[in-house]
Design a protein around this motif. Structure first.
Motif, short mmCIF file in Angstrom:
data_model
loop_
_atom_site.label_atom_id
_atom_site.label_comp_id
_atom_site.label_asym_id
_atom_site.label_seq_id
_atom_site.Cartn_x
_atom_site.Cartn_y
_atom_site.Cartn_z
N ASN A 96 -9.84 12.33 8.19
CA ASN A 96 -10.23 11.40 9.09
C ASN A 96 -10.87 11.61 10.36
O ASN A 96 -11.28 10.92 11.21
CB ASN A 96 -8.89 10.56 9.89
CG ASN A 96 -7.98 11.76 10.58
OD1 ASN A 96 -9.26 13.11 10.51
ND2 ASN A 96 -6.48 11.37 10.91
N THR A 148 -3.01 -0.08 -3.89
CA THR A 148 -2.33 -1.02 -3.86
C THR A 148 -1.61 -1.86 -4.52
O THR A 148 -2.69 -1.84 -5.57
CB THR A 148 -3.36 -2.62 -2.89
OG1 THR A 148 -3.05 -3.29 -2.22
CG2 THR A 148 -4.15 -2.54 -3.10
N ILE A 181 0.91 -1.01 0.06
CA ILE A 181 -0.22 0.29 0.27
C ILE A 181 0.87 1.25 -0.25
O ILE A 181 1.50 0.94 0.88
CB ILE A 181 -0.86 0.01 1.53
CG1 ILE A 181 -2.17 -1.45 1.07
CG2 ILE A 181 -2.33 1.18 1.33
CD1 ILE A 181 -2.85 -1.43 2.31
N TRP A 234 -4.52 7.27 -2.86
CA TRP A 234 -3.92 5.78 -1.76
C TRP A 234 -4.01 4.62 -3.39
O TRP A 234 -5.00 4.16 -4.04
CB TRP A 234 -5.29 5.37 -1.23
CG TRP A 234 -4.85 5.64 -0.13
CD1 TRP A 234 -4.58 7.32 0.56
CD2 TRP A 234 -4.07 5.36 1.24
NE1 TRP A 234 -4.71 7.32 1.18
CE2 TRP A 234 -4.27 6.53 2.11
CE3 TRP A 234 -3.65 4.53 1.93
CZ2 TRP A 234 -4.01 6.61 3.83
CZ3 TRP A 234 -3.41 4.56 2.67
CH2 TRP A 234 -3.05 5.66 3.67
N ILE A 270 3.27 1.63 5.40
CA ILE A 270 2.72 1.47 3.92
C ILE A 270 3.51 3.21 3.64
O ILE A 270 4.66 3.40 4.76
CB ILE A 270 1.11 2.86 3.72
CG1 ILE A 270 1.23 3.71 4.60
CG2 ILE A 270 0.22 1.24 3.96
CD1 ILE A 270 0.68 4.75 4.50
N LEU A 276 -4.55 5.17 11.71
CA LEU A 276 -3.18 5.67 10.92
C LEU A 276 -2.18 6.15 12.27
O LEU A 276 -2.82 6.93 13.33
CB LEU A 276 -2.73 6.93 9.46
CG LEU A 276 -3.34 6.75 8.40
CD1 LEU A 276 -2.77 8.01 7.42
CD2 LEU A 276 -2.27 5.33 7.84
N PHE A 309 -8.77 3.08 6.37
CA PHE A 309 -7.00 3.68 6.73
C PHE A 309 -6.49 5.01 7.19
O PHE A 309 -5.72 4.84 8.05
CB PHE A 309 -6.60 3.72 5.17
CG PHE A 309 -7.03 1.86 4.26
CD1 PHE A 309 -6.78 1.03 5.18
CD2 PHE A 309 -6.68 1.76 3.20
CE1 PHE A 309 -6.96 -0.98 4.82
CE2 PHE A 309 -5.85 0.93 2.75
CZ PHE A 309 -6.31 -0.57 3.08
N ARG A 310 -7.08 5.85 6.89
CA ARG A 310 -6.93 6.77 7.72
C ARG A 310 -7.39 7.72 9.05
O ARG A 310 -6.18 8.42 9.56
CB ARG A 310 -7.94 8.46 6.38
CG ARG A 310 -7.60 8.26 5.10
CD ARG A 310 -8.06 9.63 4.45
NE ARG A 310 -7.68 9.82 3.37
CZ ARG A 310 -8.06 9.45 1.77
NH1 ARG A 310 -9.17 8.94 2.41
NH2 ARG A 310 -7.70 9.42 0.84
N ILE A 352 -1.39 0.59 9.20
CA ILE A 352 -2.39 1.45 9.51
C ILE A 352 -2.49 -0.14 10.04
O ILE A 352 -1.99 -0.99 10.21
CB ILE A 352 -2.83 0.65 8.46
CG1 ILE A 352 -3.01 1.73 7.18
CG2 ILE A 352 -4.45 0.34 8.93
CD1 ILE A 352 -3.07 1.37 5.83
N ASN A 399 -4.83 -2.01 12.42
CA ASN A 399 -6.18 -3.36 12.52
C ASN A 399 -6.33 -4.57 13.57
O ASN A 399 -5.25 -5.21 13.58
CB ASN A 399 -6.52 -3.87 11.27
CG ASN A 399 -7.60 -5.01 10.62
OD1 ASN A 399 -8.51 -4.18 11.20
ND2 ASN A 399 -7.76 -5.74 9.98
#
Length: 154
Positions: free
Chosen positions: A83, A22, A12, A20, A62, A40, A36-37, A49, A51
């Motif tokens: 965001n 991938t 990414i 953005w 990234i 961060l 994603f935003r 990122i 998760n």
């Protein structure tokens, strides 16, 4: 932060315009981009990122080649980012690149947010030059010939 999470260097990336990808494919799903935003973070290895899903924790690093998000609104003395967070103009670090495009440093991340075309004019209208230095609404603006997309301090 996020100790014990699996770490991965992903494919990414954010390009020079803040788009953005991938691999070679542009990420166009707004829900994915919003996630994603909003997730961060940064550590000594770079921007990632974070998760967490069903007990699985992952830090996906990234590549940053441009602004990681945009200023969606300028409301009074606040800059609202894509965001959902706001930056106070009082504490904001503002910059322009060699083309005159404006950016604001994202506190705690050490990366930059850009101003989309719809808000660039608001920034440009308030930009003043005094003695070779730039100011916006009285706040000093750093002028870079080439933007350092990751700042040393975050």
């Amino acid at each position: 932060m996020h100790a014990g999470a699996r770490e991965e260097f992903t494919d990414i990336r954010v390009d020079g315009r803040g788009v953005w990808y991938t691999g070679n494919r542009q990420i166009v799903n707004e829900e994915v981009l919003r996630f994603f935003r909003a997730n961060l973070y940064r550590d000594e290895k770079g921007i990632y990122i974070f998760n967490e899903f069903r007990g699985f924790r992952e830090k996906g690093y990234i590549r940053v080649e441009g602004p990681v998000m945009m200023v969606e609104q300028i409301t009074g003395d606040n800059l609202v980012l894509s965001n959902g967070r706001s930056l106070s103009l009082d504490s904001a670090v503002l910059a322009v690149d060699g083309s005159g495009l404006p950016y604001v440093k994202i506190a705690g991340l050490g990366a930059w947010a850009g101003f989309p075309a719809r808000s660039t004019h608001v920034f440009a209208d308030g930009l003043q030059e005094k003695g070779g230095e730039f100011f916006w609404r009285g706040k000093k603006v750093i002028a870079y010939e080439r933007m350092p997309w990751l700042c040393d301090e975050y």
